[in-house]
Every structure is written in structure tokens, then in C-alpha cells.
Design a protein around this motif. Structure first.
Motif, PDB file in Angstrom:
ATOM      1  N   HIS A   1      35.622  41.913  49.857  1.00  0.00           N
ATOM      2  CA  HIS A   1      35.263  40.709  49.117  1.00  0.00           C
ATOM      3  C   HIS A   1      33.748  40.732  48.949  1.00  0.00           C
ATOM      4  CE1 HIS A   1      39.279  39.061  50.064  1.00  0.00           C
ATOM      5  NE2 HIS A   1      39.115  39.686  51.209  1.00  0.00           N
TER       6      HIS A   1
ATOM      7  N   GLU B   1      34.042  39.927  44.135  1.00  0.00           N
ATOM      8  CA  GLU B   1      34.662  41.252  44.101  1.00  0.00           C
ATOM      9  C   GLU B   1      36.159  41.030  43.905  1.00  0.00           C
ATOM     10  OE1 GLU B   1      32.872  44.406  45.099  1.00  0.00           O
ATOM     11  OE2 GLU B   1      34.595  45.082  43.957  1.00  0.00           O
ATOM     12  N   LEU B   2      36.706  41.643  42.850  1.00  0.00           N
ATOM     13  CA  LEU B   2      38.134  41.455  42.586  1.00  0.00           C
ATOM     14  C   LEU B   2      38.939  41.889  43.810  1.00  0.00           C
ATOM     15  CD1 LEU B   2      40.358  40.700  40.594  1.00  0.00           C
ATOM     16  CD2 LEU B   2      40.388  43.073  39.856  1.00  0.00           C
ATOM     17  N   CYS B   3      39.683  40.925  44.401  1.00  0.00           N
ATOM     18  CA  CYS B   3      40.291  41.209  45.701  1.00  0.00           C
ATOM     19  C   CYS B   3      41.781  40.905  45.725  1.00  0.00           C
ATOM     20  CB  CYS B   3      39.573  40.412  46.783  1.00  0.00           C
ATOM     21  SG  CYS B   3      39.526  38.644  46.444  1.00  0.00           S
TER      22      CYS B   3
ATOM     23  N   HIS C   1      41.966  35.983  43.685  1.00  0.00           N
ATOM     24  CA  HIS C   1      40.513  36.199  43.714  1.00  0.00           C
ATOM     25  C   HIS C   1      39.760  35.024  43.082  1.00  0.00           C
ATOM     26  CE1 HIS C   1      36.618  37.862  42.552  1.00  0.00           C
ATOM     27  NE2 HIS C   1      36.961  37.777  41.297  1.00  0.00           N
TER      28      HIS C   1
ATOM     29  N   MET D   1      39.067  32.040  45.193  1.00  0.00           N
ATOM     30  CA  MET D   1      38.312  32.268  46.427  1.00  0.00           C
ATOM     31  C   MET D   1      36.883  31.735  46.274  1.00  0.00           C
ATOM     32  SD  MET D   1      38.358  35.713  48.661  1.00  0.00           S
ATOM     33  CE  MET D   1      37.326  35.851  50.126  1.00  0.00           C
TER      34      MET D   1
ATOM     35  N   CYS E   1      33.806  34.285  45.429  1.00  0.00           N
ATOM     36  CA  CYS E   1      33.977  35.680  45.796  1.00  0.00           C
ATOM     37  C   CYS E   1      33.682  36.525  44.563  1.00  0.00           C
ATOM     38  CB  CYS E   1      35.404  35.938  46.282  1.00  0.00           C
ATOM     39  SG  CYS E   1      35.729  37.687  46.592  1.00  0.00           S
TER      40      CYS E   1
END
Ligand code: CUA
Length: 320
Positions: A168, A205-207, A211, A214, A203
């Protein structure tokens, strides 16, 4: 031309009013350093962009064909030493200026101030997980998605993720740079905010599927107000009864993003009273997961497991 003027007319007030074109107003010394660097680089690149594109448009118009045969060639220039020297040296100088400026600013961005009037730095463990942020204060107090800190105090963040999770990225633009939360690794960053308020992030970062949900935020409180909240949370989390702030924050941050904010079901099934009646089963589910349900509570302190179960069993979020 009309288009360019129109674009400028739209951009100018947006820039002035910070309608999304300019970076958010920095509220921590490291964020100020990052923004200064941003404007310096934007200044150079903007100038070069206008110079190159302007020249291009000028030449396209000035040297248009005007009915000459296509085979016609212009005068051939070879070995123009002064010109070649200029286009080599100028970019080197520009890069040197940008580089020097960045290195001049870097210590102020990287290193937290060594002393502050507001006392010792506050160390927070920041854990990025699918799909929430778990914060841990030095005395073990837990917070989810919203981090509360006192104004003026240096806050040191240890940004990480559990080894069973994914990458993340922690970012609250007004409070400094972006830091990856990498499973099993610790990245350190910091901020020191001079004004109480709510600073939002997300967040970066593609998680995974949630996502976008987040979100994170840092709520900066006046010293006394923070101290009151912290004492209250320390007491409540050591000896939780019924519906607690941690239970609610954990439900909203961890469960609701898949099961709905009123337990109505979304990605995951609705959480009926029957579904949450068995504490041991729920604790096991949180810690180990099952089927499509991930182990969202793996590695949690007992207090957080107990808090969210108590919240669910006391009818929290069910609207009843
Ligand atoms: Cu976590 Cu995107």
C-alpha cells in the motif's frame, strides 16, 4: 489560439483558488520543501515547454511550403560549433540548477527537526492492510484510518505492512511525501503540523478491489484536547465495555468497506445478528479468514478483536 486563451482563462482562477491544479497547501516543513521543489521544476519545465512549442509553431508558420516543390531543400548547416556548444551547455546548466536546489532542500524534507517546543517526538506504527490503516501508539493504543496527533509535535511514522498482505502507500499530501507500506519492511517518514485541522489522504498504490475505499486522515488536535482523547482511549482500550470508539472505528475501517456501513452487505454478505452471535467463531474468522473472507484481523492485539466483536454484538451499525 482561442483554445489556448480559453484554457488559460480556466486555469488562472483554478490555480489561484487551488481548484485541483496546484498542490494542496503544505502544513508540515517537509511538505513545504516538496512544494518549493515542485514550483522550481515546474518553472523551468514550463519555460522550456513554451519556448520549444512557441518556436515550433513560429517555424511551422514562417517556413510553410507556399507552393514550392516538395523536393526543395533548405540550406544545409554543418558543424555550427557555437550552436552545438550552446545546446549542450544550456541543458547541463539547467539540470545542475535543479539538482542543486533539490539537494539543498533534501535535508529539510528527509530529516525531522531534532527538537521541538512541544516535547519528544511521537512514534506511530502505521500498518497498511487490505483495506484499512491500523495505527499503533507507543503505549499500545490502536486507531483505524484516522490518526489523531497533537499540534506542533514531531510525529515519526513507521510505515509498514504485514508479510501476508500487499503493498500500500501512505500519503497525506499536505503533510509530506508518499511512502510505500511494503510487507515486512519499514519505511520512516515524519510530519509536524502547525495548525489543528483535518488532513486527508488516500492509499496511493493499487492494492485490490477496495483500494479506492482505503482513505486515511490525520486529525491534528490542540495539545490539551489530544491529551484528553489519548487518556480516554488508553483507559477505554485497556478495559473495554460494550460499544467503544475502537470497536466503531474498526467496524467502519475494516468490516464496512465490504459488508456495508449498515451491515447490509456489499462485497461480503450482510452481517445479521445471528451471523455475529458466536464470539469465538467471529474471532477465528477475523484472525484466519475463510473462503472469500480474508484474514483481516490477523496479527491484531486482543483488544481490537474484542472491541469489534463487542461492537457487532451490541447492535453497532445495524441501525437497530
Ligand atoms: Cu491500499 Cu490501495
Amino acid at each position: 489560439m482561442v483554445l489556448v486563451v480559453a484554457a488559460l482563462l480556466v486555469a488562472a482562477p483554478a490555480l489561484a483558488g487551488n481548484g485541483g491544479f496546484a498542490p494542496v497547501e503544505p502544513r508540515s516543513p517537509n511538505a513545504v520543501g516538496i512544494q518549493d521543489t515542485y514550483w522550481v521544476i515546474l518553472g523551468f519545465t514550463g519555460f522550456i515547454f513554451v519556448l520549444v512549442e512557441g518556436t515550433l509553431i513560429y517555424f511551422v508558420i514562417k517556413y510553410r511550403r507556399r507552393g514550392r516543390p516538395v523536393e526543395d531543400e533548405g540550406p544545409q548547416v554543418r558543424g555550427h560549433n557555437r550552436l552545438e556548444f550552446a545546446w549542450t551547455v544550456a541543458p547541463v546548466l539547467i539540470l545542475a540548477v535543479i539538482g542543486s536546489f533539490v539537494f539543498y532542500k533534501l535535508p529539510g524534507i528527509d530529516d525531522p527537526p531534532s527538537a521541538s517546543a512541544a516535547g519528544e517526538p511521537l512514534e506511530i506504527r502505521v500498518e497498511g492492510r487490505q483495506f484499512y490503516w491500523n495505527f499503533r501508539y507507543p503505549n499500545g493504543v490502536i486507531a483505524v484510518d484516522r490518526l489523531r496527533v497533537p499540534v506542533d509535535r514531531v510525529v515519526l511514522l513507521e510505515v509498514t505492512a504485514p508479510t501476508h498482505d500487499v503493498i500500500h502507500s501512505w500519503w497525506v499530501p499536505a503533510l509530506g511525501g508518499k511512502f510505500d507500506a511494503i510487507p515486512g519492511k519499514v519505511n520512516e517518514t515524519w510530519f509536524q503540523v502547525d495548525q489543528p485541522g483535518l488532513y486527508r489522504g488516500q492509499c496511493a498504490e493499487l492494492c485490490g478491489v477496495q483500494h479506492a475505499a482505503m482513505l486515511n486522515s490525520v486529525e491534528v488536535l490542540p495539545q490539551a484536547e489530544f491529551a484528553r482523547w489519548f487518556v480516554e482511549q488508553t483507559r477505554e482500550q485497556a478495559n473495554p465495555r460494550g460499544e467503544t470508539a475502537l470497536g466503531r472505528a474498526t467496524y467502519q475501517g475494516v468490516c464496512a468497506k465490504c459488508h456495508g456501513f449498515r451491515r447490509e452487505g456489499l462485497i461480503g454478505p450482510p452481517l445479521t445478528e445471528a451471523a455475529v452471535s458466536n464470539s469465538e467463531a467471529i474471532a477465528g474468522l477475523l484472525r484466519e479468514g475463510r473462503g472469500a473472507m480474508p484474514a483481516v484481523g490477523k496479527g491484531w492485539d486482543d483488544q481490537q478483536i474484542r472491541a469489534v466483536i463487542a461492537y457487532l454484538q451490541n447492535g453497532g451499525a445495524s441501525g437497530s
